[in-house]
Design an enzyme around this catalytic site. Structure first.
Site, mmCIF file in Angstrom:
data_model
loop_
_atom_site.group_PDB
_atom_site.id
_atom_site.type_symbol
_atom_site.label_atom_id
_atom_site.label_comp_id
_atom_site.label_asym_id
_atom_site.label_seq_id
_atom_site.Cartn_x
_atom_site.Cartn_y
_atom_site.Cartn_z
ATOM 1 N N ASP A 129 4.188 -5.100 7.048
ATOM 2 C CA ASP A 129 4.199 -3.664 7.109
ATOM 3 C C ASP A 129 4.466 -3.426 8.547
ATOM 4 O O ASP A 129 5.340 -2.592 8.712
ATOM 5 C CB ASP A 129 2.528 -3.238 7.025
ATOM 6 N N THR A 147 -3.147 5.061 -10.164
ATOM 7 C CA THR A 147 -3.432 3.899 -9.027
ATOM 8 C C THR A 147 -4.093 2.743 -10.040
ATOM 9 O O THR A 147 -4.671 2.848 -10.986
ATOM 10 C CB THR A 147 -4.520 4.370 -8.245
ATOM 11 N N ASP A 191 3.895 8.171 2.038
ATOM 12 C CA ASP A 191 3.775 7.793 0.650
ATOM 13 C C ASP A 191 4.612 8.720 -0.170
ATOM 14 O O ASP A 191 5.017 8.321 -1.442
ATOM 15 C CB ASP A 191 2.077 7.711 0.100
ATOM 16 N N GLY A 218 1.197 1.559 -5.540
ATOM 17 C CA GLY A 218 2.292 2.512 -4.830
ATOM 18 C C GLY A 218 2.671 3.625 -5.426
ATOM 19 O O GLY A 218 2.899 3.783 -6.598
ATOM 20 N N THR A 261 0.511 -2.131 -0.400
ATOM 21 C CA THR A 261 0.231 -3.170 0.328
ATOM 22 C C THR A 261 -1.255 -3.899 -0.187
ATOM 23 O O THR A 261 -1.184 -5.309 -0.483
ATOM 24 C CB THR A 261 -0.398 -2.748 1.792
ATOM 25 N N ASP A 301 5.173 0.151 0.855
ATOM 26 C CA ASP A 301 3.953 1.048 0.041
ATOM 27 C C ASP A 301 3.421 -0.038 -1.196
ATOM 28 O O ASP A 301 4.401 -0.636 -1.604
ATOM 29 C CB ASP A 301 4.824 2.116 -0.577
HETATM 30 N N1 A2P Z 1 -7.502 5.039 -0.348
HETATM 31 C C1 A2P Z 1 -6.549 4.795 0.215
HETATM 32 N N2 A2P Z 1 -6.672 4.186 1.674
HETATM 33 C C2 A2P Z 1 -5.260 3.687 1.838
HETATM 34 N N3 A2P Z 1 -4.131 4.088 1.347
HETATM 35 C C3 A2P Z 1 -4.102 4.654 0.351
HETATM 36 C C4 A2P Z 1 -5.132 4.958 -0.494
HETATM 37 N N4 A2P Z 1 -5.042 5.479 -1.811
HETATM 38 C C5 A2P Z 1 -3.629 5.578 -1.699
HETATM 39 N N5 A2P Z 1 -3.157 4.840 -0.527
HETATM 40 C C6 A2P Z 1 -1.768 4.836 -0.382
HETATM 41 O O1 A2P Z 1 -1.025 5.481 -1.396
HETATM 42 C C7 A2P Z 1 -0.112 4.597 -1.896
HETATM 43 C C8 A2P Z 1 -0.255 4.830 -3.610
HETATM 44 O O2 A2P Z 1 -1.516 4.729 -4.098
HETATM 45 P P1 A2P Z 1 -2.055 3.797 -5.204
HETATM 46 O O3 A2P Z 1 -1.358 2.429 -5.365
HETATM 47 O O4 A2P Z 1 -3.481 3.481 -5.104
HETATM 48 O O5 A2P Z 1 -1.777 4.722 -6.184
HETATM 49 C C9 A2P Z 1 -0.757 3.191 -1.808
HETATM 50 O O6 A2P Z 1 -0.253 2.071 -2.080
HETATM 51 C C10 A2P Z 1 -1.134 3.282 -0.635
HETATM 52 O O7 A2P Z 1 -0.149 3.232 0.400
HETATM 53 P P2 A2P Z 1 0.076 1.639 1.440
HETATM 54 O O8 A2P Z 1 0.083 0.634 0.553
HETATM 55 O O9 A2P Z 1 1.458 2.200 1.884
HETATM 56 O O10 A2P Z 1 -0.906 1.939 2.338
HETATM 57 MG MG MG Z 2 2.083 3.829 0.956
HETATM 58 MG MG MG Z 3 -1.300 1.376 3.904
HETATM 59 MG MG MG Z 4 2.397 1.547 3.416
#
Ligand code: A2P
Ligand code: MG
Ligand code: MG
Ligand code: MG
Length: 311
Positions: free
Chosen positions: A50, A195, A247, A220, A123, A121
């Protein structure tokens, strides 16, 4: 690079090239095996991939477009200092560079643009080995609206002739369209994508009211929008805060360019100006077309909408 090409088209073509480089950085960190995981908050991680991918993207874009306002997810990467010279990408994708710029965007200046960068996206999925879910997101907004974007998938396996090539880059530009993948119509029955790592009881309630034939749980925002574009899912539902502007900016821009729609759970559009608050507090509701979006919106109970908007 010809400067007669309008700025938005040049910036999108640069973003395609730099996203490819960032994707290679993401793969290289994983191959080396030293992820350097930091816990930023609950269920919220950052890795060396990242941090490094963000440095590559921001250094490359700001070297070419110094007046851009670029907002990246990872503030204060702990390994500041010189960005390795081979991370600075000054090339641009030739196919995108030859696109016709929409009239409404022809005179946009650097100062009018906010670029939202999510260097990695998904992580959680990256650290757990669900590598296909990982994307690099670069979203370009003008007047608070997402007008162009790039979704790069570093672990997509391509067959070019008999040769295996890793990664693919999907782009979208308002009024022009999308490229980098093969579009497909939505599935015959309602398939929802949501998610896999940030669920809670409200998220589950919003899924249960949809009458879906299938629920896909993947990581993601970028990957879920790819599932919509490729006809693997009809609607993306996430009735929770957690996603941020970086995102959704690129996925929304690409989805719009493909004829789809992304809003919050109340049906309102997010704004992407430089001074907006980063969290997408009222969740995400996206679909490949207006009809599916309206259907999903109509299923969300009023009390759920109120519960989310009062948080
Ligand atoms: N509670 C959370 N805390 C941090 N990041 C989140 C959270 N919910 C969603 N995200 C971010 O939104 C993206 C989509 O959510 P999800 O995968 O849960 O559907 C995640 O990959 C993450 O992005 P990132 O991985 O860039 O931090
Ligand atoms: Mg993200
Ligand atoms: Mg993140
Ligand atoms: Mg990210």
């Amino acid at each position: 690079m010809s400067t007669s090409v309008p700025l938005i088209v040049r910036l999108l073509s640069s973003s395609v090239s730099v996203a490819n480089r960032a994707g290679k950085i993401v793969r290289d960190v994983m191959s080396k095996g030293e992820l350097g995981i930091i816990e930023k908050g609950k269920d919220d991680y950052q890795t060396e991939a990242d941090r490094s991918a963000q440095r590559c993207i921001i250094a490359s874009l700001s070297a070419q477009y110094p007046k851009l306002n670029i907002i990246g997810e990872e503030d204060n990467p702990d390994n500041e200092g010189d960005v390795p010279s081979d991370w600075i990408v000054l090339e641009s994708d030739k196919d995108v560079l030859s696109l016709e710029c929409p009239v409404a965007l022809k005179s946009v200046k650097e100062e009018d643009i906010v670029v939202w960068v999510d260097p990695l996206d998904g992580t959680s999925e990256y650290t757990q080995g669900f590598l296909e879910h990982v994307t690099v997101l670069i979203g370009i907004s003008v007047n608070e609206k997402p007008v162009a974007g790039v979704i790069h998938q570093p672990y997509y396996k391509n067959l070019v002739g008999s040769e295996k090539k890793m990664g693919r880059t999907i782009w979208g530009l308002q009024e022009v369209g999308v490229g980098g993948y093969t579009p497909a119509p939505p599935p015959d029955s309602l398939v929802i994508t949501t998610t896999r790592s940030h669920s809670n009881p409200v998220v589950e309630q919003a899924l249960s009211v949809m009458n879906a034939s299938q629920i896909l749980r993947v990581g993601g925002a970028g990957y879920k929008v790819l599932q919509l574009l490729e006809g693997k899912a009809s609607v993306y539902v996430f009735a929770s805060s957690g996603c941020k502007k970086w995102d959704t900016c690129a996925p929304e821009a690409v989805l719009n360019a493909a004829g789809g729609k992304l809003t919050d759970i109340l049906g309102n559009f997010y704004k992407y100006g430089a001074s907006v608050s980063h969290p997408n507090k009222t969740g995400v509701l996206a679909a490949v077309n207006d009809e599916l979006h309206s259907y999903a919106l109509s299923r969300i109970p009023q009390e759920l909408k109120e519960a989310l908007s009062n948080k």
